[in-house]
Design a protein around this motif. Structure first.
Motif, PDB file in Angstrom:
ATOM      1  N   PRO A  88      -8.011  -6.374  28.897  1.00  0.00           N
ATOM      2  CA  PRO A  88      -8.057  -5.588  30.132  1.00  0.00           C
ATOM      3  C   PRO A  88      -7.803  -6.511  31.326  1.00  0.00           C
ATOM      4  O   PRO A  88      -8.424  -7.565  31.445  1.00  0.00           O
ATOM      5  N   LEU A  89      -6.887  -6.130  32.190  1.00  0.00           N
ATOM      6  CA  LEU A  89      -6.539  -7.002  33.316  1.00  0.00           C
ATOM      7  C   LEU A  89      -7.008  -6.452  34.661  1.00  0.00           C
ATOM      8  O   LEU A  89      -6.643  -6.969  35.701  1.00  0.00           O
ATOM      9  N   GLN A  90      -7.839  -5.414  34.646  1.00  0.00           N
ATOM     10  CA  GLN A  90      -8.314  -4.830  35.897  1.00  0.00           C
ATOM     11  C   GLN A  90      -9.338  -5.722  36.593  1.00  0.00           C
ATOM     12  O   GLN A  90      -9.556  -5.602  37.790  1.00  0.00           O
ATOM     13  N   ASN A  91      -9.976  -6.614  35.844  1.00  0.00           N
ATOM     14  CA  ASN A  91     -11.064  -7.421  36.378  1.00  0.00           C
ATOM     15  C   ASN A  91     -11.086  -8.744  35.624  1.00  0.00           C
ATOM     16  O   ASN A  91     -11.140  -8.746  34.395  1.00  0.00           O
ATOM     17  N   PRO A  92     -11.064  -9.885  36.320  1.00  0.00           N
ATOM     18  CA  PRO A  92     -11.050 -11.181  35.626  1.00  0.00           C
ATOM     19  C   PRO A  92     -12.254 -11.391  34.700  1.00  0.00           C
ATOM     20  O   PRO A  92     -12.131 -12.010  33.650  1.00  0.00           O
ATOM     21  N   GLY A  93     -13.401 -10.856  35.070  1.00  0.00           N
ATOM     22  CA  GLY A  93     -14.579 -10.969  34.207  1.00  0.00           C
ATOM     23  C   GLY A  93     -14.368 -10.259  32.882  1.00  0.00           C
ATOM     24  O   GLY A  93     -14.731 -10.767  31.813  1.00  0.00           O
ATOM     25  N   TRP A  94     -13.769  -9.069  32.932  1.00  0.00           N
ATOM     26  CA  TRP A  94     -13.464  -8.327  31.706  1.00  0.00           C
ATOM     27  C   TRP A  94     -12.431  -9.073  30.874  1.00  0.00           C
ATOM     28  O   TRP A  94     -12.525  -9.123  29.655  1.00  0.00           O
ATOM     29  N   THR A  95     -11.443  -9.657  31.557  1.00  0.00           N
ATOM     30  CA  THR A  95     -10.399 -10.392  30.836  1.00  0.00           C
ATOM     31  C   THR A  95     -11.011 -11.568  30.094  1.00  0.00           C
ATOM     32  O   THR A  95     -10.727 -11.781  28.912  1.00  0.00           O
ATOM     33  N   LYS A  96     -11.864 -12.325  30.760  1.00  0.00           N
ATOM     34  CA  LYS A  96     -12.524 -13.480  30.116  1.00  0.00           C
ATOM     35  C   LYS A  96     -13.364 -13.033  28.931  1.00  0.00           C
ATOM     36  O   LYS A  96     -13.340 -13.670  27.871  1.00  0.00           O
ATOM     37  N   LEU A  97     -14.118 -11.949  29.105  1.00  0.00           N
ATOM     38  CA  LEU A  97     -14.956 -11.436  28.020  1.00  0.00           C
ATOM     39  C   LEU A  97     -14.098 -11.024  26.830  1.00  0.00           C
ATOM     40  O   LEU A  97     -14.400 -11.365  25.682  1.00  0.00           O
ATOM     41  N   ALA A  98     -13.004 -10.318  27.084  1.00  0.00           N
ATOM     42  CA  ALA A  98     -12.119  -9.873  26.006  1.00  0.00           C
ATOM     43  C   ALA A  98     -11.468 -11.055  25.293  1.00  0.00           C
ATOM     44  O   ALA A  98     -11.327 -11.038  24.062  1.00  0.00           O
ATOM     45  N   ILE A  99     -11.083 -12.068  26.038  1.00  0.00           N
ATOM     46  CA  ILE A  99     -10.488 -13.260  25.421  1.00  0.00           C
ATOM     47  C   ILE A  99     -11.479 -13.876  24.443  1.00  0.00           C
ATOM     48  O   ILE A  99     -11.122 -14.240  23.322  1.00  0.00           O
ATOM     49  N   GLU A 100     -12.715 -13.964  24.846  1.00  0.00           N
ATOM     50  CA  GLU A 100     -13.744 -14.564  23.987  1.00  0.00           C
ATOM     51  C   GLU A 100     -14.076 -13.677  22.791  1.00  0.00           C
ATOM     52  O   GLU A 100     -14.135 -14.150  21.656  1.00  0.00           O
ATOM     53  N   LEU A 101     -14.285 -12.384  23.021  1.00  0.00           N
ATOM     54  CA  LEU A 101     -14.737 -11.489  21.954  1.00  0.00           C
ATOM     55  C   LEU A 101     -13.615 -11.078  20.998  1.00  0.00           C
ATOM     56  O   LEU A 101     -13.892 -10.579  19.910  1.00  0.00           O
ATOM     57  N   SER A 102     -12.362 -11.257  21.381  1.00  0.00           N
ATOM     58  CA  SER A 102     -11.247 -10.890  20.494  1.00  0.00           C
ATOM     59  C   SER A 102     -10.923 -11.990  19.489  1.00  0.00           C
ATOM     60  O   SER A 102     -10.147 -11.756  18.565  1.00  0.00           O
ATOM     61  N   LYS A 103     -11.477 -13.165  19.666  1.00  0.00           N
ATOM     62  CA  LYS A 103     -11.178 -14.269  18.737  1.00  0.00           C
ATOM     63  C   LYS A 103     -11.695 -13.926  17.359  1.00  0.00           C
ATOM     64  O   LYS A 103     -12.746 -13.337  17.225  1.00  0.00           O
ATOM     65  N   PRO A 104     -10.963 -14.234  16.342  1.00  0.00           N
ATOM     66  CA  PRO A 104      -9.755 -15.035  16.193  1.00  0.00           C
ATOM     67  C   PRO A 104      -8.468 -14.204  16.158  1.00  0.00           C
ATOM     68  O   PRO A 104      -7.429 -14.706  15.753  1.00  0.00           O
ATOM     69  N   LEU A 105      -8.533 -12.944  16.563  1.00  0.00           N
ATOM     70  CA  LEU A 105      -7.377 -12.050  16.445  1.00  0.00           C
ATOM     71  C   LEU A 105      -6.272 -12.365  17.448  1.00  0.00           C
ATOM     72  O   LEU A 105      -6.520 -12.997  18.471  1.00  0.00           O
ATOM     73  N   LEU A 106      -5.080 -11.865  17.135  1.00  0.00           N
ATOM     74  CA  LEU A 106      -3.994 -11.895  18.106  1.00  0.00           C
ATOM     75  C   LEU A 106      -4.307 -10.871  19.194  1.00  0.00           C
ATOM     76  O   LEU A 106      -5.019  -9.896  18.949  1.00  0.00           O
ATOM     77  N   VAL A 107      -3.769 -11.078  20.388  1.00  0.00           N
ATOM     78  CA  VAL A 107      -4.048 -10.180  21.508  1.00  0.00           C
ATOM     79  C   VAL A 107      -2.761  -9.532  22.021  1.00  0.00           C
ATOM     80  O   VAL A 107      -1.661  -9.981  21.724  1.00  0.00           O
ATOM     81  N   SER A 108      -2.954  -8.482  22.797  1.00  0.00           N
ATOM     82  CA  SER A 108      -1.863  -7.795  23.482  1.00  0.00           C
ATOM     83  C   SER A 108      -2.261  -7.645  24.935  1.00  0.00           C
ATOM     84  O   SER A 108      -3.446  -7.530  25.241  1.00  0.00           O
ATOM     85  N   PHE A 109      -1.265  -7.633  25.823  1.00  0.00           N
ATOM     86  CA  PHE A 109      -1.584  -7.364  27.224  1.00  0.00           C
ATOM     87  C   PHE A 109      -0.376  -6.813  27.955  1.00  0.00           C
ATOM     88  O   PHE A 109       0.762  -6.982  27.530  1.00  0.00           O
TER      89      PHE A 109
END
Length: 191
Positions: free
Chosen positions: A71-92
């Motif tokens: 999610p790119l609406q909020n940097p805090g959400w982006t950071k949280l998603a980066i951390e919690l999505s590991k080890p998967l590939l991501v989309s944006f």
């Protein structure tokens, strides 16, 4: 009459559903098309699900698939998603605001730092007619490689030979260029 405080979690049907099933439902919710996700226009699925109750937050935070669309609406959400999505590939999906500016440059920057583990990337949107609107994204793409990239949608911009740090994205199978210019020397044509 029972009050909300007298009802235990075990009395609520959702708490009798196996954890694995709830995780699958959350993962499915994250993959819905944007127009089907939620009635709250700026609340991504990973955030809306995690704010229902403490139990759902715990389940959501342990479901990496739910967070794999950054999610790119909020940097805090982006950071949280980066951390919690590991080890998967991501989309944006990185896009400028309607005025052509980047509403929050921090979130797109954080997302592009994950380009090495990105599976699907969308840059721009069809509502923007300014080819310079994707300039920030193009600058990021030129500096980074994308070894896991499978799909790239590129709207209103110019992608040259320096893209992806001049490295061919080996897994790239789909490129959509809408009113864009891509150099024949762009690494996407060598994949």
């Amino acid at each position: 009459m029972e009050t909300a405080s007298s009802v235990s979690h075990q009395d609520t049907p959702i708490f009798r559903v196996p954890l694995e099933i709830i995780m699958l439902i959350f993962s499915f919710f994250a993959c819905l098309p944007e127009d089907k996700q939620t009635n709250w226009p700026n609340l991504p699925p990973c955030i809306s699900v995690s704010q229902v109750c403490r139990y759902w937050r715990q389940v959501a935070h342990n479901t990496p698939e739910l967070w794999s669309v950054l999610p790119l609406q909020n940097p805090g959400w982006t950071k949280l998603a980066i951390e919690l999505s590991k080890p998967l590939l991501v989309s944006f999906h990185v896009f400028p605001a309607n005025d052509g500016s980047w509403s929050s440059k921090e979130s797109p920057r954080l997302a592009f730092e994950q380009l090495g583990r990105a599976r699907d990337v969308v840059i721009g949107h069809r509502g923007t007619k300014d080819p310079n609107s994707a300039a920030l994204a193009i600058k990021q793409i030129a500096q980074l490689s994308a070894p896991s990239l499978e799909s790239l949608d590129f709207v209103y911009g110019v992608l040259g030979s320096k893209a992806f740090n001049k490295q061919v994205p080996q897994k790239l199978r789909r490129v959509v260029a809408f009113e864009s210019w891509l150099s024949l020397n762009t690494p996407v044509f060598q994949a």
